[in-house]
Design an enzyme around this catalytic site. Structure first.
Site, short mmCIF file in Angstrom:
data_model
loop_
_atom_site.label_atom_id
_atom_site.label_comp_id
_atom_site.label_asym_id
_atom_site.label_seq_id
_atom_site.Cartn_x
_atom_site.Cartn_y
_atom_site.Cartn_z
N TYR A 295 -8.70 -5.87 -2.12
CA TYR A 295 -7.42 -5.86 -1.39
C TYR A 295 -7.58 -6.65 -0.10
O TYR A 295 -8.43 -6.34 0.74
CB TYR A 295 -6.99 -4.43 -1.11
CG TYR A 295 -5.52 -4.27 -0.82
CD1 TYR A 295 -4.62 -3.97 -1.85
CD2 TYR A 295 -5.00 -4.41 0.46
CE1 TYR A 295 -3.28 -3.79 -1.61
CE2 TYR A 295 -3.65 -4.24 0.71
CZ TYR A 295 -2.80 -3.93 -0.32
OH TYR A 295 -1.45 -3.77 -0.07
N TYR A 345 1.97 -11.22 -2.31
CA TYR A 345 1.76 -9.87 -1.79
C TYR A 345 2.75 -8.95 -2.49
O TYR A 345 3.93 -8.90 -2.16
CB TYR A 345 1.99 -9.85 -0.28
CG TYR A 345 1.96 -8.48 0.35
CD1 TYR A 345 0.77 -7.79 0.49
CD2 TYR A 345 3.13 -7.88 0.82
CE1 TYR A 345 0.74 -6.53 1.08
CE2 TYR A 345 3.10 -6.62 1.41
CZ TYR A 345 1.92 -5.95 1.54
OH TYR A 345 1.89 -4.71 2.11
#
Length: 392
Positions: A295, A345
């Site tokens: 991440y 994203y």
């Protein structure tokens, strides 16, 4: 929470909309498209779906999505809190549902216009003061100018640099790797637009030590995953990505992106908790992972994740990265879709989809001989992680 029975579950379908900066569409329209695409990818009629797990931040309720998909009944529906920290958590809860028999086929989805509508990176300065716990928590940091996600992460990054000698160039190398993979992924926003370390160093400051190219994108789009039992997945269209293990983690004195009150703030103990659970329940270790989706909403927090999962010792992630281990031919190529800095994203769900493609052997940047893929969720928040494996 760790799922010792996760080997009985698999991701059987993935689907997404185009990732844009101005979709011109409603998030509901995108959520439905992504869910339909995931069902089509699996070869499953959408009316067969009877479970849904979403992020608590999701603004497209499962009842509305189900109606638009033609689903008459849901026998399981639930939400996971804490924004991007929920990315692997929604899959974990879907595993529970299909293993327990609460549902047969479960959709996990995330859809928003995060660029053209509500921008998470804008900060919390306009939130009204109040006596509820969430508002009270901001009173400890907002008066000091810590009002945006970038400013919250900058505190951790500054301490990490001080303690271990990392530099902004080390953060930049993460961005360069992500953009290199994005440049060869036609679905990525930064397709054919790689960067150099010099480009990173010349990008403007956002909050020192974070530069523009340390910060993930803001994206309009949607991603969906279809989870079922490994046994059912065998009868569907695609090679299943078996969920070897999935875990969630909250560590001591946890705060939302502002866990500054611990004795040490250079690690991510909640991610370390996930790592211990994944390895213990699956019997795997860092040595068994060929590629990872780490991440990357902000580059500095990639470094302690590598350490928490045992790819290098504490404080040595900078050397691990400098030696090229995150690159295409390195020990641990990461974010082969371009990550959230390079592809899009979507609160991490698009990264899990890339993990599925690596297991299937269909990634635009396929790594050789992939048996196990690690995926992590949002950092500095209550978080989650999972390992995807080849079917036996």
């Amino acid at each position: 929470m760790t799922l010792k029975y996760a080997y009985h579950s698999a991701i059987a379908g993935i689907g997404a909309t185009p990732f844009t900066k101005d979709s011109g569409r409603t998030p509901m329209d995108q959520a439905v498209e992504a869910c339909l695409a995931a069902c089509e990818d699996a070869g499953l009629p959408p009316e067969k779906v009877n479970g849904m797990v979403t992020y608590s931040a999701e603004q497209n309720p499962e009842i509305e999505v189900a109606r638009n998909l033609g689903i008459e009944e849901l026998t399981h529906f639930s939400m996971v809190h804490h924004g991007g920290g929920a990315a692997c958590g929604v899959v974990a809860v879907a595993c529970q549902a299909v293993y327990s028999g609460a549902a047969d086929y479960v959709l996990c989805y995330r859809a928003f216009n995060e660029r053209s509508w509500h921008r998470f990176g804008a900060g919390v300065q306009d939130r009204p003061a109040g006596a509820e716990a969430v508002e009270v928590s901001f009173s400890w940091s907002s008066p000091f100018g810590l009002v945006t996600p970038a400013s919250w992460v900058a505190m951790f990054a500054t301490r990490y640099m001080h303690e271990y000698g990392a530099t902004t160039e080390d953060f930049g190398r993460v961005s360069v790797v992500d953009r290199a993979f994005a440049a060869t992924n036609p679905y990525a926003h930064f397709f054919q637009r790689p960067i150099t370390l010099e480009d990173h160093q010349n990008s403007r400051w956002i909050v020192e030590p974070l530069r523009l190219l340390d910060c993930c994108q803001e994206t309009d789009g949607a991603q969906a995953l279809l989870v079922t039992t490994a046994e059912r997945a065998k009868d569907l269209k695609q090679t299943p990505a078996v969920i070897a293990s999935a875990a969630q983690g909250v560590a001591e004195d946890q705060h939302m992106m502002r866990s500054y009150y611990r004795d040490n703030i250079t690690g991510i103990p909640e991610m370390g908790l996930c790592a211990r659970q994944l390895y213990q329940s699956s019997g795997l270790s860092a040595d068994d992972i060929q590629t990872a989706i780490i991440y990357d909403h902000f580059t500095p927090l990639v470094l302690p994740q590598l350490e928490e999962f045992g790819f290098c010792d504490r404080g040595e992630a900078k050397e691990f990265i400098r030696d090229g281990h995150l690159e295409r031919d390195g020990r641990l190529p990461i974010n082969t879709n371009g990550g959230q800095l390079g592809e899009a994203y979507i609160h991490g769900l698009n990264g899990i989809a890339e993990g599925v493609r690596q297991i299937r052997g269909t990634s635009m940047n396929q790594i050789d001989n992939v048996e196990n893929v690690l995926a992590t969720a949002g950092t500095a928040v209550p978080t989650s992680a999972l390992i995807l494996s080849q079917p036996s």
